[in-house]
Design a protein around this motif. Sequence first.
Motif, short mmCIF file in Angstrom:
data_model
loop_
_atom_site.label_atom_id
_atom_site.label_comp_id
_atom_site.label_asym_id
_atom_site.label_seq_id
_atom_site.Cartn_x
_atom_site.Cartn_y
_atom_site.Cartn_z
N ILE A 25 0.83 -1.19 0.00
CA ILE A 25 0.00 0.00 0.00
C ILE A 25 0.87 1.25 0.00
CG2 ILE A 25 -1.83 1.26 1.19
CD1 ILE A 25 -2.72 -1.46 0.16
N ALA A 26 0.66 2.13 -1.00
CA ALA A 26 1.39 3.40 -1.05
C ALA A 26 1.12 4.17 0.24
CB ALA A 26 0.95 4.20 -2.26
N THR A 27 2.19 4.65 0.87
CA THR A 27 2.07 5.23 2.22
C THR A 27 2.80 6.56 2.29
OG1 THR A 27 1.99 3.00 3.16
CG2 THR A 27 2.50 4.79 4.67
N GLN A 28 2.18 7.51 2.92
CA GLN A 28 2.78 8.84 3.05
C GLN A 28 3.83 8.88 4.15
OE1 GLN A 28 -0.52 11.59 3.59
NE2 GLN A 28 -0.73 11.88 1.39
N ILE A 29 4.81 9.73 3.94
CA ILE A 29 5.83 10.06 4.95
C ILE A 29 5.85 11.57 5.07
CG2 ILE A 29 8.28 9.97 5.56
CD1 ILE A 29 8.49 7.44 3.84
N ASN A 30 5.65 12.06 6.28
CA ASN A 30 5.60 13.52 6.50
C ASN A 30 4.58 14.20 5.59
OD1 ASN A 30 7.73 13.22 8.38
ND2 ASN A 30 9.26 13.43 6.76
N GLY A 31 3.43 13.51 5.40
CA GLY A 31 2.34 14.11 4.65
C GLY A 31 2.47 14.05 3.14
N LYS A 32 3.47 13.31 2.61
CA LYS A 32 3.68 13.20 1.17
C LYS A 32 3.93 11.74 0.78
CE LYS A 32 4.05 17.74 0.21
NZ LYS A 32 3.18 18.46 -0.74
N TYR A 33 3.53 11.42 -0.45
CA TYR A 33 3.97 10.16 -1.05
C TYR A 33 5.36 10.39 -1.64
CZ TYR A 33 -0.96 8.77 -0.73
OH TYR A 33 -2.21 8.47 -0.28
N TRP A 34 6.15 9.30 -1.69
CA TRP A 34 7.53 9.42 -2.18
C TRP A 34 7.81 8.35 -3.22
CZ3 TRP A 34 10.45 13.53 -0.61
CH2 TRP A 34 9.95 14.24 0.50
N MET A 35 8.72 8.67 -4.11
CA MET A 35 9.05 7.75 -5.19
C MET A 35 10.53 7.90 -5.57
SD MET A 35 7.59 7.64 -9.11
CE MET A 35 8.23 9.30 -9.39
N TYR A 36 11.22 6.77 -5.66
CA TYR A 36 12.58 6.75 -6.20
C TYR A 36 12.49 6.49 -7.71
CZ TYR A 36 13.84 6.35 -1.30
OH TYR A 36 13.97 6.58 0.05
N PHE A 37 13.31 7.17 -8.48
CA PHE A 37 13.25 7.00 -9.93
C PHE A 37 14.61 7.32 -10.53
CE2 PHE A 37 12.71 11.52 -9.45
CZ PHE A 37 13.23 12.09 -10.59
N GLY A 38 14.76 7.01 -11.83
CA GLY A 38 15.97 7.42 -12.53
C GLY A 38 16.73 6.26 -13.13
N GLU A 39 17.67 6.63 -13.96
CA GLU A 39 18.61 5.69 -14.57
C GLU A 39 19.95 6.41 -14.62
OE1 GLU A 39 18.47 2.97 -18.53
OE2 GLU A 39 18.69 5.12 -18.82
N SER A 40 21.01 5.72 -14.38
CA SER A 40 22.37 6.24 -14.15
C SER A 40 22.53 6.48 -12.67
CB SER A 40 22.67 7.51 -14.94
OG SER A 40 22.64 7.24 -16.33
N ASN A 41 21.90 7.52 -12.11
CA ASN A 41 21.78 7.68 -10.66
C ASN A 41 20.30 7.57 -10.29
OD1 ASN A 41 24.57 8.17 -10.05
ND2 ASN A 41 24.34 10.23 -10.86
N ILE A 42 20.03 7.52 -8.99
CA ILE A 42 18.65 7.43 -8.53
C ILE A 42 18.26 8.73 -7.84
CG2 ILE A 42 17.09 6.28 -6.89
CD1 ILE A 42 18.48 3.66 -7.56
N PHE A 43 17.07 9.23 -8.18
CA PHE A 43 16.56 10.49 -7.67
C PHE A 43 15.30 10.25 -6.84
CE2 PHE A 43 18.57 11.15 -11.86
CZ PHE A 43 19.64 11.94 -11.47
#
Length: 393
Positions: A214-232
């Motif tokens: 279940i997608a869960t908020q942290i400090n009132g926001k949803y978060w997502m890691y993304f990217g290729e080469s480095n991760i953002f």
Amino acid sequence: MFLKKITFIISIGIMLISCNNKKQPKIKKEQVNKSWALTSFVKVDSLNPILEPKTDTKFLCPIRNTKVKWEGKDVFNPATIVKDNKVYMLYRAEDFVGKHKGTSRLGLAISEDGLHFNRLPNPVLYPENDYVKKFEWEGGCEDPRIVESETGTYYLTYTAWNGDKARLFIATSTDLLSWTKHGSIFKKAYNGKYAKVWSKAGSIVCKQVGDKMIATQINGKYWMYFGESNIFLAHSDDLINWTPIERNLSSSFSKEKLIGHSAEVPDLLPVLKTRKGKFDSYLIEPGPPAIITDKGILLIYNSKNSTEDGDLKLAPNTYAAGQVLFDKNNPSKIIDRLDTPFFKPDKPYETDGQVNQVCFLEGLVYFKNKWFLYYGTADSKIAVAVMDGKIIH
């Protein structure tokens, strides 16, 4: 006699001091407690690969207006989720036609045991004559990751590929069959600045609730890691529109030379970077949705070994997988990271294919008291590895 005893005592003292002053053997970093990581997966070689290309399923492409063998060339890179006590797999499939030697579509397969899957005859997400056609045609819809919301809506991040740029898109569904495309996840952030550049691999932070992610908020926001080469890192209020985190003066990363597609987004903050001399030396890319645990946010990520300054124990260009733990109150802060890959290609179905030496992890579910890890092999087939384990808290 007294002098002999004194001499003996002094000799023993000198010997003990000498032993204590000797250089103690170094403890290898990987010997330190890594109980936060999920590392004991066993590949199910008796069944792998569990999904292979099929040439007898045809689909009427709405753009070409002809039937294509939509999963005839390759199937790989699956996303998985548990629904109604079954594992649902959304997988990338390629046909044989077009200037890119195959258009990608997302198929759906269902399993009652997590190992044997029945496929639907037609893809469920694919390029068509809609408002995002120019971003998806004729490369296709690629590399999905999936989470569920608290209200039961499914959010699927995927790569839209038009042959020029890869762009991170999102779609929603309530039944995993019919999908609503919402286009670029970055279209409303910074006046669409990041909707115009290369982006991939959206791993939305979630929490394990029984067999659901279940997608869960942290400090009132949803978060997502993304990217290729480095991760953002990006945050969202609604799971559809996302705002990437840009660098600031307090960042621990400086604006040194950026590699690969990271050079297209020099203002973004890399929260995880490649490492020279290691398995993740050339590029890194998020795997399945990141999971909140008591110890932090666990992210499994894919990586590519550099041909110039990579891990000499791995073949050049090998795709292997690592794990990193972020602070659950600060998703950009690294707590710990594995120094060696926990998963790498070593089976024939992983080393030989469309792209050799590839294990690419995108699906992870907790099902029937076990962890099931689903991954693409050599960009050609799909395999599974299983680990006994308890629910992560």
